[in-house]
Design a protein around this motif. Structure first.
Motif, PDB file in Angstrom:
ATOM      1  N   ARG A 156      17.314 -21.482  82.982  1.00  7.38           N
ATOM      2  CA  ARG A 156      18.623 -21.783  82.679  1.00  7.38           C
ATOM      3  C   ARG A 156      18.897 -21.474  81.235  1.00  7.38           C
ATOM      4  O   ARG A 156      20.123 -21.201  80.761  1.00  7.38           O
ATOM      5  CB  ARG A 156      19.038 -23.036  82.966  1.00  7.38           C
ATOM      6  N   ILE A 166      23.429 -19.383  71.438  1.00  2.00           N
ATOM      7  CA  ILE A 166      24.535 -19.786  72.253  1.00  2.00           C
ATOM      8  C   ILE A 166      23.711 -21.361  72.704  1.00  2.00           C
ATOM      9  O   ILE A 166      22.884 -21.297  73.416  1.00  2.00           O
ATOM     10  CB  ILE A 166      24.633 -19.169  73.687  1.00  2.00           C
ATOM     11  N   ALA A 167      24.366 -22.287  71.918  1.00  3.20           N
ATOM     12  CA  ALA A 167      23.676 -23.714  72.308  1.00  3.20           C
ATOM     13  C   ALA A 167      24.079 -24.234  73.562  1.00  3.20           C
ATOM     14  O   ALA A 167      25.321 -24.252  73.801  1.00  3.20           O
ATOM     15  CB  ALA A 167      24.095 -24.459  70.792  1.00  3.20           C
ATOM     16  N   GLN A 168      23.316 -24.990  73.929  1.00  8.39           N
ATOM     17  CA  GLN A 168      23.568 -25.911  75.253  1.00  8.39           C
ATOM     18  C   GLN A 168      22.878 -27.265  75.093  1.00  8.39           C
ATOM     19  O   GLN A 168      21.693 -27.496  74.674  1.00  8.39           O
ATOM     20  CB  GLN A 168      22.923 -24.979  76.457  1.00  8.39           C
ATOM     21  N   GLU A 169      23.705 -28.340  75.138  1.00  8.40           N
ATOM     22  CA  GLU A 169      23.241 -29.656  74.801  1.00  8.40           C
ATOM     23  C   GLU A 169      22.841 -30.518  76.116  1.00  8.40           C
ATOM     24  O   GLU A 169      23.355 -30.628  76.941  1.00  8.40           O
ATOM     25  CB  GLU A 169      24.495 -30.520  74.114  1.00  8.40           C
ATOM     26  N   PHE A 170      21.702 -31.093  76.165  1.00  5.68           N
ATOM     27  CA  PHE A 170      21.300 -32.052  77.140  1.00  5.68           C
ATOM     28  C   PHE A 170      21.005 -33.257  76.554  1.00  5.68           C
ATOM     29  O   PHE A 170      20.797 -33.686  75.691  1.00  5.68           O
ATOM     30  CB  PHE A 170      19.853 -31.330  77.538  1.00  5.68           C
ATOM     31  N   GLU A 171      21.056 -34.364  77.796  1.00  4.67           N
ATOM     32  CA  GLU A 171      21.140 -35.687  77.649  1.00  4.67           C
ATOM     33  C   GLU A 171      19.782 -36.197  77.017  1.00  4.67           C
ATOM     34  O   GLU A 171      19.650 -37.052  76.292  1.00  4.67           O
ATOM     35  CB  GLU A 171      21.503 -36.083  78.741  1.00  4.67           C
ATOM     36  N   GLU A 188      12.186 -24.311  81.887  1.00  4.69           N
ATOM     37  CA  GLU A 188      11.394 -23.878  82.858  1.00  4.69           C
ATOM     38  C   GLU A 188      12.140 -23.274  83.939  1.00  4.69           C
ATOM     39  O   GLU A 188      11.527 -22.419  84.712  1.00  4.69           O
ATOM     40  CB  GLU A 188      10.809 -25.356  83.444  1.00  4.69           C
ATOM     41  N   GLN A 189      13.357 -23.668  84.275  1.00  2.86           N
ATOM     42  CA  GLN A 189      13.976 -23.227  85.288  1.00  2.86           C
ATOM     43  C   GLN A 189      14.719 -21.932  85.164  1.00  2.86           C
ATOM     44  O   GLN A 189      15.488 -21.248  85.828  1.00  2.86           O
ATOM     45  CB  GLN A 189      15.133 -24.178  85.643  1.00  2.86           C
ATOM     46  N   GLN A 191      15.432 -33.178  80.684  1.00  5.56           N
ATOM     47  CA  GLN A 191      16.699 -32.194  81.203  1.00  5.56           C
ATOM     48  C   GLN A 191      16.555 -30.916  80.507  1.00  5.56           C
ATOM     49  O   GLN A 191      16.621 -30.055  80.942  1.00  5.56           O
ATOM     50  CB  GLN A 191      17.926 -33.030  80.900  1.00  5.56           C
ATOM     51  N   ARG A 229      14.018 -29.328  78.502  1.00 12.50           N
ATOM     52  CA  ARG A 229      12.880 -28.492  79.017  1.00 12.50           C
ATOM     53  C   ARG A 229      12.752 -28.063  80.381  1.00 12.50           C
ATOM     54  O   ARG A 229      12.338 -27.052  80.612  1.00 12.50           O
ATOM     55  CB  ARG A 229      11.510 -29.144  78.435  1.00 12.50           C
ATOM     56  N   THR A 230      13.543 -29.017  81.386  1.00 12.47           N
ATOM     57  CA  THR A 230      13.488 -28.334  82.638  1.00 12.47           C
ATOM     58  C   THR A 230      14.425 -27.054  82.785  1.00 12.47           C
ATOM     59  O   THR A 230      14.103 -26.193  83.401  1.00 12.47           O
ATOM     60  CB  THR A 230      14.071 -29.469  83.601  1.00 12.47           C
ATOM     61  N   ALA A 231      15.514 -27.092  81.796  1.00 13.23           N
ATOM     62  CA  ALA A 231      16.244 -26.173  81.778  1.00 13.23           C
ATOM     63  C   ALA A 231      15.623 -24.731  81.571  1.00 13.23           C
ATOM     64  O   ALA A 231      15.646 -23.721  81.958  1.00 13.23           O
ATOM     65  CB  ALA A 231      17.445 -26.272  80.847  1.00 13.23           C
TER      66      ALA A 231
END
Lengths: 219, 302, 277
Positions: B215, B197-202, B212-213, B206, B208-210
């Motif tokens: 998400r 399930i792909a999720q794109e970040f800017e 770490e958290q 952001q 790698r924070t996802a």
């Protein structure tokens, strides 16, 4: 890309995006009004720390840029071990900011109530909360229908913040950027979203005008 | 107004007192002195070399090299606000190129780009060249031309430290996987792990924070970026499995069919031959990610 | 405005019993708020966010200089954007009030359009579509123009309400003195109208300033973008965004205060007739 080609390929997504924007707007507006009322009561109550808190709340959320608030909610809060799903982060941001403006509208709506009414209510032996609930809030709400209408439009505009995080389904602004990074949707992709936003705003405006004519207090 | 000012003063005082307790932590900072010395010793092109290229002549005419790049790519092009220097592997190359054409490595002007705007700044003529961890792909080559490659990368998987579930690209199915929007990440993920399930970040931070958290379960990106994240935050992340996917060559974006391609390729070859490329690699990447051996430079012009 | 503010009449001077109750609730509220604050501070502490590595760079002058440079860009974009919005809003307002039916319809449509579409959509337009048309725009204009366009409809409506608030008698008096429409507007109506709307124009500045926080989408080095550079350098996301948010709040707060003060000043200084209006 022609409008029909765009709609064949992305029509479903646009419809979902429109509903997402509507849903966000409705929830946010409802939340903003509820919190706005609570904060307004705090701002006029006789307990000074709560007044200070209410005013502080309004100043913070009236003045913080939406982008900054959303970034704090999405990326900074998790460092404090508080992780909300993206949808909730957007919803919190689009509730908090309009709620501050809602409280400001209610405060000026309250100021249109003649002090004589309050004095009369007190003479009848009503308590502070009775006065607030029976006299002040209903009138403040009735005389702030038009500002509230504008607030709802503003809330709708604020929900475009949702384009800054991966929402599923996307709302009307996010979908435009989605389409344009994949296929050349061009100006048409924008025009569709813009038209849907405008129609929604016009509808809210018309509804607000109608309600205002029904409930306005003539003085 | 007085009240506000005193609040500001109090806040500032608080910050300063907290801050005064600490010194800069030993991060994986770049060796600034070595970097600056390397750039200052870079080659300068002969007049006839520049004159032979219309692209380079135009730059010399203007007296400034207009570069599309970033300020927030920690390994490749990071602005240091304490001295306004931009350093990193890409930054080193465009500063060297500036020196090569104009004889002065400071005469460049950086226009910030991100993954989605790299082509458009070139096609609209806003910049002369783009240095931005820019993968050479056929679809991009339809609108712009590439010099290089000057660096080759491959994708890898970053996970939170202690993650036992993800062991490689085959275990990504049904997992939430972060990628950088506009990079080659999303398409490589779709090819090698279609069920993820792909999720794109800017941007990288952001994404790698996802992870770490919690998400996202994993983050698929350039191996060098992953190494850097791991070195920067010891104990927070791990690499899952091996590098995978196609070799990802980084090129220098130039206007479509510009004769700058030949000029920049000659420049790159010169850097590789005289050892500057290897030194730059060591300073910007090797020393900061713990890789000892300098890899073979890619063959420019392929 | 000699009428007391509503909050002042909601309750009378409390008697001894009520005063005791208020005191009790005040203490309870104070405890509650202190508890809230303590919980926040504790959360910072247990997650290690007070660690010096997240804060030490705020003791460096270069950090503040760098944030200051971003702030200058932010304020520049907000001021230029507001000025443009004012110009465009003025034209739209004139068109809506005076022009022929077609122009009037067009201006009304434009006003409704810019008021009904989020700024972000305009920004994405300048980010994704404009570069393809060959229109060369620097990052600064790519954020300033959409913010200005998005604000101009609101400005037009504010100006129009200002114009409408000028008493009709003035117009009639000027016409009977032989003033022509143009002269009448610029010499009599507009100078008064602008006084009514200065507060809302300052408030509009705040809105434009907030909208410029999306500048990083178009890679413009505003306050928010410079914050990102710092975050990338120091890996200190929470502390930097928190400080930046406080900077934004303080600036907007001061602008709002200014707007209130100007509003009060104008109200107090106006003629009797204007106050009646």
């Amino acid at each position: 890309m022609s409008i029909s080609a765009l709609l064949t390929q992305y029509g479903d997504r646009y419809l979902q995006a429109l509903f997402a924007t509507w849903r966000l707007t409705a929830f946010s507006f409802f939340g903003a009004v509820v919190i706005g009322i609570v904060i307004t009561v705090l701002r006029v109550c006789p307990i000074s720390p709560l007044r200070v808190f209410g005013n502080f709340y309004v100043q913070v959320f009236r003045n913080i840029p939406g982008a900054a608030l959303l970034i704090l909610l999405v990326y900074a809060l998790p460092y404090l071990n508080i992780v909300f799903p993206y949808e909730i982060c957007v919803l919190i941001a689009t509730v908090l900011i309009p709620s501050a403006f809602c409280s400001e509208h209610l405060m000026s709506g309250m100021n249109t109530i003649h002090p004589g009414q309050i004095e009369a209510a007190r003479a009848l032996g009503m308590t502070f909360f009775q006065i607030i609930r029976r006299i002040v809030i209903p009138q403040a709400l009735r005389s702030s229908v038009l500002p509230m209408t504008n607030l709802m439009v503003a809330t709708m505009l604020t929900t475009s913040l949702g384009s800054q995080v991966p929402l599923r389904p996307q709302e009307l602004t996010g979908i435009v950027s989605y389409i344009n990074t994949r296929s050349a949707g061009g100006v048409t992709a924008f025009a569709i979203s813009a038209a849907l936003y405008c129609l929604t705003a016009l509808f809210i405006g018309a509804l607000g005008g109608w309600i205002d004519r029904k409930v306005r207090i003539l003085r | 107004m007085k009240k506000i000012l005193s609040v500001i003063a109090a806040l500032a005082l608080l910050l300063f007192s907290i801050s005064a307790l600490a010194e800069a932590p030993a991060a994986t900072a770049i060796d600034k002195a070595a970097f600056d010395a390397l750039i200052a010793s870079g080659p300068v092109a002969e007049d006839e070399t520049v004159a032979a290229s219309t692209w380079a002549s135009a730059v010399r005419e203007a007296g400034i090299l207009r570069v599309g790049g970033t300020r927030t790519s920690f390994l490749f092009s990071q602005l240091d606000e304490t001295d306004n220097g931009i350093r990193g592997f890409d930054a080193g190359l465009y500063e060297l190129l500036t020196r090569y054409i104009l004889g002065d490595e400071t005469k460049y002007e950086l226009t910030q780009v991100n993954s989605s705007t790299r082509e458009s700044v070139l096609t609209s003529g806003q910049v002369d060249a783009v240095f931005a961890t820019y993968s050479i792909t056929p679809s991009r080559q339809e609108v712009i031309s590439f010099a290089g490659p000057y660096y080759t990368s491959q994708q890898a998987i970053l996970v939170k430290a202690g993650n036992q579930e993800i062991t490689g690209v085959d275990s990504l199915a049904d997992k939430i996987v972060a990628t950088q929007a506009g990079s080659t990440g999303p398409s490589i993920l779709a090819e090698f792990a279609p069920d993820a399930i792909a999720q794109e970040f800017e941007d990288d931070l952001q994404a790698r924070t996802a992870v770490e958290q919690g998400r996202a379960d994993a983050y698929v990106t350039d191996y060098t970026l992953i190494l850097n994240s791991i070195v920067k935050n010891p104990g927070a992340y791990a690499v899952a499995g091996d590098v995978f996917g196609p070799l990802d060559p980084y090129g220098i974006g130039l206007p479509k069919d510009s004769d700058g391609v030949a000029f920049v390729n000659a420049f790159l070859n010169r850097l590789i031959e005289d050892g500057t490329w290897a030194k730059l690699w060591k300073i910007s990447l090797g020393e900061r990610t713990g890789i000892e051996t300098v890899p073979q430079a890619p063959t420019v012009g392929e | 405005m000699n009428r007391p503010e509503i909050q002042d009449v909601l309750y009378e001077a409390p008697g001894p019993k009520t005063r005791r109750r208020i005191r009790l609730f005040t203490i309870l509220a104070l405890l509650l708020l202190a508890g809230l604050l303590a919980a926040i501070v504790r959360q910072f502490a247990v997650t290690g966010q007070f660690q010096p590595k997240y804060w030490f760079f705020f003791a460096r002058l270069t950090t503040w200089r760098f944030l200051g440079e971003g702030l200058v860009t932010t304020l520049g974009a907000a001021l230029v954007g507001s000025a443009l919005a004012f110009g465009m809003g003025f034209l739209l307002m004139r068109g809506k009030i005076r022009g022929n039916p077609v122009l009037r319809w067009l201006c009304t449509a434009l006003i409704e359009f810019t008021r009904g579409v989020p700024t972000l959509l305009f920004i994405y337009f300048f980010f994704l579509i404009v570069p393809g048309t060959g229109w060369k725009l620097s990052a600064f204009w790519k954020i300033t123009l959409p913010c200005a366009i998005s604000a101009c409809g609101v400005v037009a409506e504010a100006l129009r309400s200002g114009v409408n608030a000028v008493p009709k008698g003035q117009r009639e008096a000027a016409l009977s003195l032989g003033y022509r429409e143009t002269k009448l507007f610029y010499r009599i109506i507009f100078p008064q109208a602008i006084r009514f709307v200065i507060p809302s124009l300052i408030a509009e500045l705040v809105i434009v300033l907030k909208d410029t926080t999306f500048a990083s989408i178009v890679s413009c080095a505003d306050l928010m973008q410079n914050a990102k550079v710092l975050i990338s350098n120091y890996d200190a996301l929470l502390s930097i965004y928190l400080v930046v948010a406080v900077i934004y709040i303080l600036i907007n707060y001061m602008l709002n205060r200014l707007s209130d003060r100007v509003a009060r000043l104008l109200k107090g200084g106006g003629s009797a007739e204007r106050r009646a209006a």
